[in-house]
Design a protein around this motif. Structure first.
Motif, PDB file in Angstrom:
ATOM      1  N   ALA A   1    -113.598 -20.794  55.604  1.00 45.07           N
ATOM      2  CA  ALA A   1    -113.479 -20.314  54.219  1.00 45.07           C
ATOM      3  C   ALA A   1    -113.505 -21.491  53.247  1.00 45.07           C
ATOM      4  N   ARG A   2    -112.824 -22.574  53.601  1.00 45.93           N
ATOM      5  CA  ARG A   2    -112.822 -23.777  52.749  1.00 45.93           C
ATOM      6  C   ARG A   2    -114.236 -24.348  52.617  1.00 45.93           C
ATOM      7  N   ALA A   3    -114.987 -24.327  53.729  1.00 41.94           N
ATOM      8  CA  ALA A   3    -116.350 -24.842  53.694  1.00 41.94           C
ATOM      9  C   ALA A   3    -117.272 -23.971  52.864  1.00 41.94           C
ATOM     10  N   MET A   4    -116.973 -22.666  52.800  1.00 38.90           N
ATOM     11  CA  MET A   4    -117.873 -21.723  52.141  1.00 38.90           C
ATOM     12  C   MET A   4    -117.526 -21.462  50.680  1.00 38.90           C
TER      13      MET A   4
ATOM     14  N   SER B   1    -113.618 -28.214  39.523  1.00 37.99           N
ATOM     15  CA  SER B   1    -114.117 -26.880  39.180  1.00 37.99           C
ATOM     16  C   SER B   1    -112.943 -25.938  38.920  1.00 37.99           C
ATOM     17  N   ARG B   2    -113.188 -24.939  38.128  1.00 33.41           N
ATOM     18  CA  ARG B   2    -112.166 -23.946  37.834  1.00 33.41           C
ATOM     19  C   ARG B   2    -111.893 -23.122  39.089  1.00 33.41           C
ATOM     20  N   VAL B   3    -110.630 -22.987  39.451  1.00 34.85           N
ATOM     21  CA  VAL B   3    -110.245 -22.267  40.656  1.00 34.85           C
ATOM     22  C   VAL B   3    -109.856 -20.846  40.289  1.00 34.85           C
ATOM     23  N   SER B   4    -110.650 -19.888  40.755  1.00 31.73           N
ATOM     24  CA  SER B   4    -110.381 -18.483  40.490  1.00 31.73           C
ATOM     25  C   SER B   4    -109.601 -17.881  41.654  1.00 31.73           C
ATOM     26  N   ARG B   5    -108.452 -17.309  41.364  1.00 31.48           N
ATOM     27  CA  ARG B   5    -107.645 -16.660  42.408  1.00 31.48           C
ATOM     28  C   ARG B   5    -108.424 -15.528  43.060  1.00 31.48           C
ATOM     29  N   GLN B   6    -109.202 -14.823  42.266  1.00 26.26           N
ATOM     30  CA  GLN B   6    -110.006 -13.729  42.791  1.00 26.26           C
ATOM     31  C   GLN B   6    -111.053 -14.227  43.784  1.00 26.26           C
TER      32      GLN B   6
ATOM     33  N   LEU C   1    -109.046 -26.518  47.791  1.00 28.38           N
ATOM     34  CA  LEU C   1    -109.114 -27.973  47.663  1.00 28.38           C
ATOM     35  C   LEU C   1    -110.487 -28.501  47.246  1.00 28.38           C
ATOM     36  N   PRO C   2    -111.611 -28.048  47.858  1.00 25.69           N
ATOM     37  CA  PRO C   2    -112.917 -28.572  47.427  1.00 25.69           C
ATOM     38  C   PRO C   2    -113.211 -28.321  45.953  1.00 25.69           C
ATOM     39  N   LEU C   3    -112.746 -27.184  45.438  1.00 27.33           N
ATOM     40  CA  LEU C   3    -112.970 -26.873  44.031  1.00 27.33           C
ATOM     41  C   LEU C   3    -112.134 -27.776  43.139  1.00 27.33           C
TER      42      LEU C   3
END
Length: 256
Positions: A169-172, A131-136, A124-126
């Protein structure tokens, strides 16, 4: 890893010796007839690559300090510096971008969106920042908090400790310069709390993450590198790597 190594890593990211600094910060609430000074000329540095706990009695100014340091609230006087840059006079748009790109937040209530999976919550933050969201990258961040095998689960399918790890994880995911945590273990049982605290400690030790954590729990505070004590909006004590008993004793004296 030593604190110096963490500082070196943060210096390479442009932070310098202090991740966040408050200089003579004053924050007041209420009307002229009933004005309350929540922070009273507070000057304090949070070293880069370290974990600082903030403690004090109810109403001492802990949450206000965190909110001002993170740019969530504006100060009435003084300065707030992030990585040496004065953010005190930043516009609302600049502060929004700053919080999105350089600051991570973890709260007691997790604040996950119930209709989204763990993976979608972390992304969500990305997405909000276009920003481009990379699954990796999402897998990497979820794996770093031990939640890679739960990435398709929704919050209701996760325990409290698992939800908090997703929130971390969302924060980082944006690789923030500073992680602000407001009572991150307050809603967890002791086992889940221990897992979250170990995770925060690992972030500092292995990645040089800077963490500022408000807590009422002496056990949680004792996991930090240092503890700052507030009373009536002022810094009244400071301890380096205290035990939980030492933290509890100092807090008891302040509350007495």
């Amino acid at each position: 890893m030593t604190a110096a190594t963490g500082t070196e890593r943060n210096t390479q990211r442009g932070l310098g010796p202090a991740a966040v600094e408050l200089r003579g910060v004053v924050r007041e609430y209420g009307t002229k007839q009933a004005r309350v000074r929540a922070l009273d000329a507070v000057s304090l540095q949070f070293p880069a690559g370290s974990w600082t706990a903030v403690m004090g009695p109810s109403g001492s100014g802990k949450s206000t300090l965190l909110h001002c340091a993170a740019g969530l609230e504006r100060v009435d006087a003084g300065q707030v510096l992030l990585g040496g840059a004065d953010i005190t006079a930043s516009s609302d748009a600049e502060l929004t971008k700053l919080r999105r790109d350089q600051i991570g937040f973890v709260f007691q209530t997790f604040n996950l969106i119930g209709s989204l999976t763990a993976e979608q919550n972390v992304a969500l933050p990305l997405r909000l920042g276009s920003s481009r969201v990379s699954r990796q990258e999402l897998r990497r961040v979820l794996a770093s908090v031990g939640m890679e095998d739960r990435m398709r689960h929704r919050p209701r399918e996760l325990s409290g400790g698992q939800q908090q790890r997703v929130a971390i994880a969302r924060a980082m995911v944006t690789r923030p310069a500073v992680l602000f945590a407001d009572e991150p273990t307050g809603a967890l049982d002791s086992k889940s709390a221990r897992t979250v605290l170990d995770l925060l400690g690992e972030m500092v030790a292995t990645a040089g993450q800077s963490i500022v954590m408000v807590t009422h729990d002496p056990v949680a505070a004792a996991c930090a590198d240092s503890v700052v004590f507030l009373s009536d909006g002022r810094i009244v004590d400071h301890a380096q790597r205290p035990t939980a008993r030492e933290v509890a004793d100092r807090l008891t004296r302040l509350e007495g």
